[in-house]
Design an enzyme around this catalytic site. Structure first.
Site, PDB file in Angstrom:
ATOM      1  N   GLU A 147       0.815  -1.218   0.000  1.00  0.00           N
ATOM      2  CA  GLU A 147       0.000   0.000   0.000  1.00  0.00           C
ATOM      3  C   GLU A 147       0.851   1.272   0.000  1.00  0.00           C
ATOM      4  O   GLU A 147       0.663   2.167   0.825  1.00  0.00           O
ATOM      5  CB  GLU A 147      -0.967  -0.021   1.188  1.00  0.00           C
ATOM      6  CG  GLU A 147      -1.913  -1.208   1.154  1.00  0.00           C
ATOM      7  CD  GLU A 147      -2.863  -1.274   2.342  1.00  0.00           C
ATOM      8  OE1 GLU A 147      -2.845  -0.365   3.190  1.00  0.00           O
ATOM      9  OE2 GLU A 147      -3.633  -2.253   2.418  1.00  0.00           O
ATOM     10  N   ASN A 188       2.265  -4.868  -3.388  1.00  0.00           N
ATOM     11  CA  ASN A 188       0.880  -5.222  -3.101  1.00  0.00           C
ATOM     12  C   ASN A 188       0.068  -3.970  -2.783  1.00  0.00           C
ATOM     13  O   ASN A 188       0.528  -3.097  -2.044  1.00  0.00           O
ATOM     14  CB  ASN A 188       0.854  -6.177  -1.894  1.00  0.00           C
ATOM     15  CG  ASN A 188      -0.498  -6.805  -1.652  1.00  0.00           C
ATOM     16  OD1 ASN A 188      -1.097  -7.376  -2.562  1.00  0.00           O
ATOM     17  ND2 ASN A 188      -0.987  -6.714  -0.425  1.00  0.00           N
ATOM     18  N   HIS A 224     -10.335  -6.398  -2.062  1.00  0.00           N
ATOM     19  CA  HIS A 224     -11.377  -6.314  -1.035  1.00  0.00           C
ATOM     20  C   HIS A 224     -12.581  -5.629  -1.679  1.00  0.00           C
ATOM     21  O   HIS A 224     -12.598  -4.415  -1.858  1.00  0.00           O
ATOM     22  CB  HIS A 224     -10.876  -5.512   0.168  1.00  0.00           C
ATOM     23  CG  HIS A 224      -9.725  -6.144   0.871  1.00  0.00           C
ATOM     24  ND1 HIS A 224      -9.836  -7.355   1.525  1.00  0.00           N
ATOM     25  CD2 HIS A 224      -8.436  -5.742   1.032  1.00  0.00           C
ATOM     26  CE1 HIS A 224      -8.669  -7.673   2.065  1.00  0.00           C
ATOM     27  NE2 HIS A 224      -7.801  -6.714   1.775  1.00  0.00           N
ATOM     28  N   GLU A 252      -5.718 -10.827  -1.547  1.00  0.00           N
ATOM     29  CA  GLU A 252      -6.511 -10.642  -0.331  1.00  0.00           C
ATOM     30  C   GLU A 252      -8.006 -10.619  -0.663  1.00  0.00           C
ATOM     31  O   GLU A 252      -8.752  -9.763  -0.185  1.00  0.00           O
ATOM     32  CB  GLU A 252      -6.106  -9.356   0.396  1.00  0.00           C
ATOM     33  CG  GLU A 252      -4.624  -9.272   0.743  1.00  0.00           C
ATOM     34  CD  GLU A 252      -4.254  -8.011   1.512  1.00  0.00           C
ATOM     35  OE1 GLU A 252      -5.152  -7.399   2.138  1.00  0.00           O
ATOM     36  OE2 GLU A 252      -3.069  -7.629   1.490  1.00  0.00           O
ATOM     37  N   ASP A 254     -11.778 -10.845  -0.725  1.00  0.00           N
ATOM     38  CA  ASP A 254     -13.023 -11.079  -0.013  1.00  0.00           C
ATOM     39  C   ASP A 254     -14.100 -10.197  -0.636  1.00  0.00           C
ATOM     40  O   ASP A 254     -13.790  -9.229  -1.340  1.00  0.00           O
ATOM     41  CB  ASP A 254     -12.907 -10.876   1.501  1.00  0.00           C
ATOM     42  CG  ASP A 254     -12.364  -9.514   1.908  1.00  0.00           C
ATOM     43  OD1 ASP A 254     -12.555  -8.528   1.171  1.00  0.00           O
ATOM     44  OD2 ASP A 254     -11.738  -9.422   2.978  1.00  0.00           O
TER      45      ASP A 254
END
Length: 340
Positions: A147, A188, A224, A252, A254
């Protein structure tokens, strides 16, 4: 959900769970399917361990390998939970994805921005070298920097940028590569899985780093997502990163749902999970797809997104949801065999 007694090292190897298909057995041989690991559940819940071992051939420590948890006091490392993840993976034939060496939200409180530049740079070098060296040969890939971009695609204002300048990103990759030349090294970020300003900024950054000879091997797209919002042209976006000569990974994944949950929302969620899996598998350099937790019991969503939940492919009783079935359907259709 009932809790079992704490696991001993002799119980790390866990038999597969019968009753529904295992994702790890359906994935293409060159692509891993993984999950983030909740350290507390790994240590105490047998059903959690069993499904984690049965479904996935890769794991990511959700929090255990973040700097703030690894080094709570200067020079004093606590490896207990991160070692636990690695031992479990080794016992169950799983690869380990390291997360993360450098993140602006995981700087130990004892690190002071008032310190001189060289002291901070050396501290960062020592941390990356120490962690990567400990797990050399045991971790197949690392999120080296996490990030580092703002929403507009520029570099995020952080301690590291203010004190060290933009060169800290290249330094982090070079230090990690020196500590383990065989590990795959990823950058990432979130909000980059579809086309947009942030994804454009990440593309520029990766291109610049690669042209400068920095060992950036892959790009991780966190993913996400909301159940009602698909990323813009995810497949095309991943392909333009692959064209730079790097691997791509969904790191990641979801899909959160606005509560209350109903059948229609679960179907939309399932289709979005399937969409992201399909997008990565459509790219020749796709290396892994990782779910950010596989059961709603351990999901971070409710604590960060009030009014949302049910983001994972298994429910809080560790039973598969339509999203799991959608992933199975996608994978079995590629293999030319019926699901189940």
């Amino acid at each position: 959900m009932g809790q079992a007694e704490p696991a001993t090292e002799s119980s790390w190897q866990t038999p597969p769970t019968p009753g529904w298909p295992a994702l790890r057995g359906l994935m293409p041989a060159n692509v891993r399917i993984g999950s983030a690991v909740d350290g507390k559940l790994l240590a105490t819940d047998e059903r959690y361990r069993s499904e984690l071992a049965a479904q996935f051939n890769a794991v990511t420590a959700e929090n255990a390998m973040k700097w703030v948890n690894l080094e709570p006091s200067p020079g004093v490392y606590d490896w207990s939970e991160s070692d636990q993840v690695v031992k479990f993976a080794q016992a169950n034939g799983q690869a380990v994805y390291g997360h993360t060496l450098l993140w602006h939200s995981s700087v130990p409180a004892w690190v002071s921005e008032s310190w001189p530049r060289e002291r901070i740079r050396e501290l960062l070098r020592q941390h990356i070298t120490t962690v990567v060296s400990r797990y050399r040969g045991k971790i197949w890939a690392w999120d080296v920097v996490n990030e580092v971009l703002a929403e507009d695609g520029s570099l995020r204002d952080s301690l590291w940028l203010r004190k060290l300048g933009p060169g800290y990103i290249a330094d982090a990759f070079r230090w990690a590569h020196e500590a383990d030349p065989d590990a795959r090294l990823f950058i990432n970020d979130y909000g980059t899985e579809g086309r947009g300003r942030k994804a454009n900024g990440l593309l520029r950054l990766v291109r610049e780093l690669r042209m400068a000879g920095v060992p950036v091997h892959g790009v991780g797209f966190q993913s996400h997502l909301r159940w009602d919002r698909a990323p813009e042209d995810a497949t095309g976006n991943l392909r333009r990163f692959a064209a730079l000569g790097v691997s791509v990974a969904i790191t990641e994944l979801d899909v959160r749902i606005q509560l209350p949950v109903d059948a229609e929302k679960l179907l939309d969620q399932a289709l979005l999970y399937q969409h992201m899996l399909k997008a990565c598998l459509a790219v020749s350099t796709c290396e892994s797809v990782t779910l950010w937790g596989f059961t709603d019991t351990s999901s971070w969503i409710s604590s960060h997104y009030p009014g949302f939940g049910a983001a994972c492919v298994f429910d809080s009783d560790i039973r598969p949801k339509p999203a799991h079935e959608a992933l199975v359907q996608e994978l079995t259709s590629r293999r030319g065999t019926p699901p189940g």
